[in-house]
Scaffold this motif. Structure first.
Motif, short mmCIF file in Angstrom:
data_model
loop_
_atom_site.label_atom_id
_atom_site.label_comp_id
_atom_site.label_asym_id
_atom_site.label_seq_id
_atom_site.Cartn_x
_atom_site.Cartn_y
_atom_site.Cartn_z
N UNK A 1 0.84 -1.19 0.00
CA UNK A 1 0.00 0.00 0.00
C UNK A 1 0.89 1.25 0.00
N UNK A 2 0.92 2.00 -1.12
CA UNK A 2 1.81 3.17 -1.18
C UNK A 2 1.36 4.33 -0.31
N UNK A 3 0.14 4.27 0.22
CA UNK A 3 -0.32 5.37 1.07
C UNK A 3 0.04 5.16 2.54
N UNK A 4 0.64 4.01 2.88
CA UNK A 4 1.12 3.81 4.25
C UNK A 4 2.31 4.72 4.51
N UNK A 5 2.37 5.27 5.69
CA UNK A 5 3.43 6.21 6.05
C UNK A 5 4.21 5.66 7.24
N UNK A 6 5.51 5.60 7.10
CA UNK A 6 6.35 5.09 8.18
C UNK A 6 6.62 6.19 9.20
N UNK A 7 7.10 5.77 10.36
CA UNK A 7 7.42 6.71 11.42
C UNK A 7 8.52 7.66 10.99
N UNK A 8 9.52 7.14 10.28
CA UNK A 8 10.67 7.97 9.90
C UNK A 8 10.23 9.15 9.04
N UNK A 9 9.36 8.91 8.09
CA UNK A 9 8.90 9.98 7.20
C UNK A 9 8.07 11.01 7.96
#
Length: 191
Positions: free
Chosen positions: A144-152
């Motif tokens: 899923x390209x809309x998932x956002x990681x903590x680092x970003x």
């Protein structure tokens, strides 16, 4: 205990946790900067000399646009040189605080990375371009390209919150020191 359970059940609790920690880190880093830099008399004198030199240079440039004798050009060069030296001294003065702040940011990033490793903390409302997607999806499983990681999310929060906090508290660099950063403006007289 009840508040912890309440926040854990929220849909956006991980993202809000990262944003909250980013705000607290920015406040802590600005407190460190205030103790090590902004309250000292040497910083205040450097800042005032930069402000005076930049105002003087600005008035000299507006006055000399009509006629430019050699004496005014030499005087402008001296003012520009003193402005560059003061800006360089200010950058060196801020270096010790920058090192302490960098250590704090690395420790907080490591802590957050261990807490949210492999976990999506937010959903982006769009599909980012490929290069941004590599950063926003760093360390996450799935497609899923809309998932956002903590680092970003932490990176975006850190740069936006800390910059705005510095402006709000009046800790932004003086006007004349704008080119004294990592990439200073090239000197137009050498061309």
């Amino acid at each position: 205990m009840a508040a912890t359970t309440f926040f854990a059940n929220l849909k956006y609790s991980d993202g809000l946790t990262v944003v909250g920690i980013s705000v607290c880190t920015a406040l802590f880093c600005e407190a460190i900067s205030w103790v090590l830099i902004y309250r000292t008399t040497s910083y205040k004198s450097l800042k005032s000399s930069i402000d005076k030199a930049s105002k003087k240079l600005e008035t000299m440039k507006t006055d000399s646009s009509i006629n430019k004798p050699k004496s005014k050009a030499k005087k402008m060069d001296r003012v520009e040189t003193s402005l560059k030296e003061s800006s360089r001294d200010l950058s060196l003065f801020k270096f010790k605080s920058g090192a302490v702040v960098a250590i704090v940011l690395f420790v907080v990033f490591g802590l957050l990375n261990s807490l949210f490793e492999g976990k999506a903390v937010a959903k982006l409302p769009f599909v980012p371009v490929r290069i941004v997607q590599k950063m926003s999806h760093r360390g996450l499983q799935g497609d899923d390209p809309t998932d956002c990681s903590m680092a970003f999310l932490y990176f975006l929060c850190s740069i936006s919150i800390r910059t705005n906090l510095q402006k709000f508290l009046g800790f932004s660099p003086p006007r004349g020191a704008a080119g004294a950063g990592l990439f200073p403006m090239p000197d137009t007289k050498t061309n």
